[in-house]
Design a protein around this motif. Structure first.
Motif, PDB file in Angstrom:
ATOM      1  N   SER A  80       0.701  -1.163  -0.025  1.00 56.79           N
ATOM      2  CA  SER A  80      -0.134  -0.011   0.173  1.00 56.79           C
ATOM      3  C   SER A  80       0.798   1.303  -0.141  1.00 56.79           C
ATOM      4  O   SER A  80       1.253   1.817   1.091  1.00 56.79           O
ATOM      5  CB  SER A  80      -0.755  -0.076   1.269  1.00 56.79           C
ATOM      6  N   ALA A  81       1.267   1.679  -1.322  1.00 60.29           N
ATOM      7  CA  ALA A  81       2.370   2.682  -1.239  1.00 60.29           C
ATOM      8  C   ALA A  81       1.876   4.074  -0.826  1.00 60.29           C
ATOM      9  O   ALA A  81       2.603   4.890  -0.547  1.00 60.29           O
ATOM     10  CB  ALA A  81       2.700   2.918  -2.727  1.00 60.29           C
ATOM     11  N   LEU A  82       0.486   4.158  -0.777  1.00 55.09           N
ATOM     12  CA  LEU A  82       0.256   5.694  -0.442  1.00 55.09           C
ATOM     13  C   LEU A  82       0.243   5.799   1.138  1.00 55.09           C
ATOM     14  O   LEU A  82       0.187   6.869   1.464  1.00 55.09           O
ATOM     15  CB  LEU A  82      -1.264   5.826  -0.877  1.00 55.09           C
ATOM     16  N   GLN A  83       0.480   4.787   1.743  1.00 55.22           N
ATOM     17  CA  GLN A  83       0.639   4.918   3.356  1.00 55.22           C
ATOM     18  C   GLN A  83       2.039   4.637   3.837  1.00 55.22           C
ATOM     19  O   GLN A  83       2.273   4.635   4.978  1.00 55.22           O
ATOM     20  CB  GLN A  83      -0.425   3.831   4.048  1.00 55.22           C
ATOM     21  N   VAL A  84       3.079   4.461   2.934  1.00 52.50           N
ATOM     22  CA  VAL A  84       4.283   4.050   3.238  1.00 52.50           C
ATOM     23  C   VAL A  84       5.234   5.561   2.843  1.00 52.50           C
ATOM     24  O   VAL A  84       5.258   5.916   1.549  1.00 52.50           O
ATOM     25  CB  VAL A  84       4.634   2.950   2.617  1.00 52.50           C
ATOM     26  N   VAL A 102       0.771   0.188   7.651  1.00 53.76           N
ATOM     27  CA  VAL A 102       0.340  -0.783   6.944  1.00 53.76           C
ATOM     28  C   VAL A 102      -0.720  -1.844   7.402  1.00 53.76           C
ATOM     29  O   VAL A 102      -0.650  -1.794   8.744  1.00 53.76           O
ATOM     30  CB  VAL A 102       1.740  -1.842   6.301  1.00 53.76           C
ATOM     31  N   GLU A 103      -1.378  -2.691   6.653  1.00 52.36           N
ATOM     32  CA  GLU A 103      -2.665  -3.375   7.287  1.00 52.36           C
ATOM     33  C   GLU A 103      -2.136  -4.695   7.938  1.00 52.36           C
ATOM     34  O   GLU A 103      -3.070  -5.425   8.610  1.00 52.36           O
ATOM     35  CB  GLU A 103      -3.522  -3.654   6.423  1.00 52.36           C
ATOM     36  N   SER A 104      -1.120  -5.250   7.943  1.00 54.30           N
ATOM     37  CA  SER A 104      -0.584  -6.497   8.170  1.00 54.30           C
ATOM     38  C   SER A 104       0.989  -6.672   8.243  1.00 54.30           C
ATOM     39  O   SER A 104       1.738  -5.973   7.630  1.00 54.30           O
ATOM     40  CB  SER A 104      -0.935  -7.658   7.240  1.00 54.30           C
ATOM     41  N   ARG A 138      -1.264  -1.702  11.261  1.00 52.70           N
ATOM     42  CA  ARG A 138      -2.443  -1.100  11.911  1.00 52.70           C
ATOM     43  C   ARG A 138      -3.518  -1.750  11.080  1.00 52.70           C
ATOM     44  O   ARG A 138      -4.048  -1.248  10.118  1.00 52.70           O
ATOM     45  CB  ARG A 138      -2.568   0.312  11.905  1.00 52.70           C
ATOM     46  N   PRO A 139      -4.171  -2.829  11.591  1.00 55.71           N
ATOM     47  CA  PRO A 139      -5.208  -3.408  10.915  1.00 55.71           C
ATOM     48  C   PRO A 139      -6.384  -2.612  10.629  1.00 55.71           C
ATOM     49  O   PRO A 139      -6.719  -1.555  11.479  1.00 55.71           O
ATOM     50  CB  PRO A 139      -5.649  -4.702  11.555  1.00 55.71           C
ATOM     51  N   LYS A 140      -7.017  -2.688   9.337  1.00 59.83           N
ATOM     52  CA  LYS A 140      -8.185  -1.843   9.203  1.00 59.83           C
ATOM     53  C   LYS A 140      -9.356  -2.458  10.245  1.00 59.83           C
ATOM     54  O   LYS A 140      -9.258  -3.388  10.616  1.00 59.83           O
ATOM     55  CB  LYS A 140      -8.871  -2.396   7.652  1.00 59.83           C
ATOM     56  N   GLN A 141      -9.979  -1.441  10.445  1.00 65.12           N
ATOM     57  CA  GLN A 141     -11.238  -1.615  11.583  1.00 65.12           C
ATOM     58  C   GLN A 141     -12.670  -1.371  10.944  1.00 65.12           C
ATOM     59  O   GLN A 141     -12.830  -0.787   9.896  1.00 65.12           O
ATOM     60  CB  GLN A 141     -11.128  -0.567  12.582  1.00 65.12           C
TER      61      GLN A 141
END
Length: 105
Positions: free
Chosen positions: A54-58, A73-75, A102-105
């Protein structure tokens, strides 16, 4: 005499300009800065092209061929994959992976 003084001033000015481009322990030289910016762009591009990251969050920063990844990242798998992608980029000597899972909630 005046010509010699002018020459001396020119030599000192050029010497100062060259010294200003040199790096030290906490700063990069101009050439190193350009190399770091190029590596950062290559790593970001590789992350965008990779379907598993997920490049937009890195966030990517490079200092003397060492890449630092930060953000979320999610995992754990995505964290590991982002590091692997960064390590495979030409010019990267080391990767500091500070990504937070930080997993999606």
């Amino acid at each position: 005499m005046l010509n010699m003084c002018r020459s001396l001033v020119v030599v000192l000015a050029l010497g100062g300009a060259v010294a200003a481009c040199a790096g030290d322990g906490s700063r990069e030289s101009t050439g190193q800065y350009i190399d770091s910016a190029t590596i950062t762009a290559k790593v970001k591009s590789a992350l965008v092209q990779d379907p598993q990251t997920s490049a937009l969050q890195v966030n990517v920063e490079t200092f003397r061929d060492t890449v630092q990844l930060s953000g979320f990242v999610e995992s754990q798998a995505m964290k590991s994959r982002a590091e692997q992608v960064a390590r495979n980029v030409e010019g990267v000597r080391a990767v500091r992976n500070d990504l937070i899972v930080r997993p999606k909630q």
